[in-house]
Write a protein that holds these residues in place. Structure first.
Motif, short mmCIF file in Angstrom:
data_model
loop_
_atom_site.label_atom_id
_atom_site.label_comp_id
_atom_site.label_asym_id
_atom_site.label_seq_id
_atom_site.Cartn_x
_atom_site.Cartn_y
_atom_site.Cartn_z
N GLN A 21 -33.35 17.37 11.37
CA GLN A 21 -31.94 17.73 11.51
C GLN A 21 -31.39 18.35 10.23
OE1 GLN A 21 -32.06 13.84 11.68
NE2 GLN A 21 -33.28 14.12 13.52
N ASN A 22 -30.84 19.53 10.36
CA ASN A 22 -30.07 20.18 9.29
C ASN A 22 -30.82 20.19 7.96
OD1 ASN A 22 -27.78 21.57 8.37
ND2 ASN A 22 -26.89 19.68 7.55
N ILE A 23 -32.06 20.71 8.01
CA ILE A 23 -32.88 20.78 6.80
C ILE A 23 -32.47 22.00 5.98
CG2 ILE A 23 -35.22 21.05 5.90
CD1 ILE A 23 -34.81 18.38 7.25
N ASN A 24 -32.23 21.77 4.69
CA ASN A 24 -31.97 22.85 3.73
C ASN A 24 -32.98 22.70 2.59
OD1 ASN A 24 -29.35 24.10 4.78
ND2 ASN A 24 -28.83 21.92 4.67
N PHE A 203 -41.40 17.58 -5.41
CA PHE A 203 -41.56 16.76 -4.21
C PHE A 203 -40.23 16.64 -3.47
CE2 PHE A 203 -44.16 15.20 -7.67
CZ PHE A 203 -45.43 15.15 -7.13
N CYS A 204 -40.35 16.52 -2.15
CA CYS A 204 -39.21 16.08 -1.36
C CYS A 204 -39.69 15.07 -0.34
CB CYS A 204 -38.48 17.24 -0.69
SG CYS A 204 -39.40 18.05 0.63
N PHE A 205 -38.79 14.21 0.08
CA PHE A 205 -39.09 13.19 1.08
C PHE A 205 -38.51 13.63 2.41
CE2 PHE A 205 -38.47 11.00 -3.00
CZ PHE A 205 -39.71 10.41 -3.16
N LEU A 206 -39.28 13.46 3.46
CA LEU A 206 -38.80 13.70 4.82
C LEU A 206 -38.87 12.38 5.56
CD1 LEU A 206 -37.75 15.81 6.78
CD2 LEU A 206 -40.11 16.27 7.46
N ILE A 207 -37.71 11.82 5.82
CA ILE A 207 -37.62 10.49 6.41
C ILE A 207 -36.59 10.52 7.53
CG2 ILE A 207 -37.08 8.06 6.00
CD1 ILE A 207 -37.91 8.67 3.02
N VAL A 211 -34.14 15.42 4.78
CA VAL A 211 -34.78 15.72 3.49
C VAL A 211 -33.96 15.16 2.34
CG1 VAL A 211 -35.17 17.60 1.84
CG2 VAL A 211 -36.15 17.74 4.10
N SER A 212 -34.65 14.55 1.39
CA SER A 212 -34.03 14.22 0.10
C SER A 212 -35.04 14.53 -0.98
CB SER A 212 -33.60 12.76 0.05
OG SER A 212 -34.72 11.90 0.16
N PHE A 213 -34.56 14.79 -2.18
CA PHE A 213 -35.43 15.28 -3.25
C PHE A 213 -35.70 14.20 -4.30
CE2 PHE A 213 -33.61 19.03 -1.36
CZ PHE A 213 -34.69 19.88 -1.29
N TYR A 214 -36.86 14.33 -4.89
CA TYR A 214 -37.25 13.43 -5.98
C TYR A 214 -36.86 14.09 -7.30
CZ TYR A 214 -40.30 11.12 -9.39
OH TYR A 214 -40.78 10.47 -10.48
N GLU A 215 -36.07 13.40 -8.08
CA GLU A 215 -35.68 13.89 -9.40
C GLU A 215 -36.73 13.47 -10.42
OE1 GLU A 215 -33.25 15.90 -9.99
OE2 GLU A 215 -32.55 15.86 -7.91
N GLU A 216 -37.38 14.44 -11.00
CA GLU A 216 -38.47 14.19 -11.95
C GLU A 216 -38.03 13.23 -13.05
OE1 GLU A 216 -42.34 14.52 -13.19
OE2 GLU A 216 -41.49 15.61 -11.49
#
Length: 234
Positions: A21-24, A203-207, A211-216
């Protein structure tokens, strides 16, 4: 920096309620992007939508600035992909399979086929029938078939499945060398955190389709992943 993939508002839902849903998402040229998520999170759906194998309910995908929906042939031309089991004629050798695949692309020479066999570790088995291959060797062939067109963007869905330690090391080395020497962009999905952590630039997480992103450097990748999936490592 040129953008290899730009996804805006991508949504794809199935009757069973699964999907995305609503992936950017923006992936820059030359990056190795890892997409992490448990089984059933929507990783394969996302990659199928990027390659046009699944149609979108809504949203937009651009590959190197070309709209996938309206200019599919032009957009998909610089893309190689392995999504699902490797497709091959199992009564044929990997060399003959790749020779047949190469006919769909211009400018692929016999030396290119030999190079792809070499970098995927299949040269010693080039004259053996694929029906005799292990699951890991078939996976290597699938990666070889994704490389044969000399793509600028390579999409791999769970490429480490079925690979032994030698094949894992070879795969990692191959991807890193291709990325660094040729500027090829990789999008790789997996639920194996340790492998992607050694391989990817970002990296990003798809859960649950989001989508949410991993901050290095924020926290160890594995710790963030476990928190985001509620303690269930898929």
């Amino acid at each position: 920096m040129e953008k290899a993939v730009v996804i805006t508002g991508m949504t794809k839902q199935y009757p069973n309620g699964r999907g995305i849903q609503n992936i950017n998402l923006i992936i820059n040229q030359g990056e190795i992007m890892g997409i992490l998520g448990p089984n059933g999170a929507g990783k394969t759906t996302l990659l199928k939508c990027i390659t046009g194998l699944s149609s979108l309910d809504s949203g937009k995908v651009e590959l190197f600035g070309v709209d996938l929906l309206n200019y599919y042939k032009e957009a998909i031309r610089p893309v190689g992909a392995l999504i699902g089991p490797a497709a091959a004629y199992e009564n044929m050798t990997p060399y003959k399979n790749l020779k047949m695949i190469s006919r769909f692309y211009s400018g692929v020479s016999p030396s290119d086929i030999k190079e792809v066999l070499n970098i995927t570790g299949l040269t010693p088995y080039k004259n053996e029938k694929i029906s005799s291959f292990s699951m890991g060797m078939k996976q290597r062939f699938g990666i070889a078939s994704a490389l044969i067109s000399k793509p600028r963007l390579i999409i791999l869905d769970e490429p480490t499945n079925g690979l032994d330690i030698d094949a894992l090391l070879m795969l990692r080395k191959t991807i890193q060398e291709i990325s660094s020497t040729s500027g090829v962009t990789f999008v790789i999905s997996s639920h194996h955190i340790s492998e992607l952590e050694k391989l990817c630039d970002r990296f990003c997480f798809l859960i649950q389709g989001q989508v949410s992103f991993y901050e290095e450097g924020s926290e160890p990748l594995e710790d963030v992943y476990i928190k985001k999936v509620g303690g269930l490592v898929g």
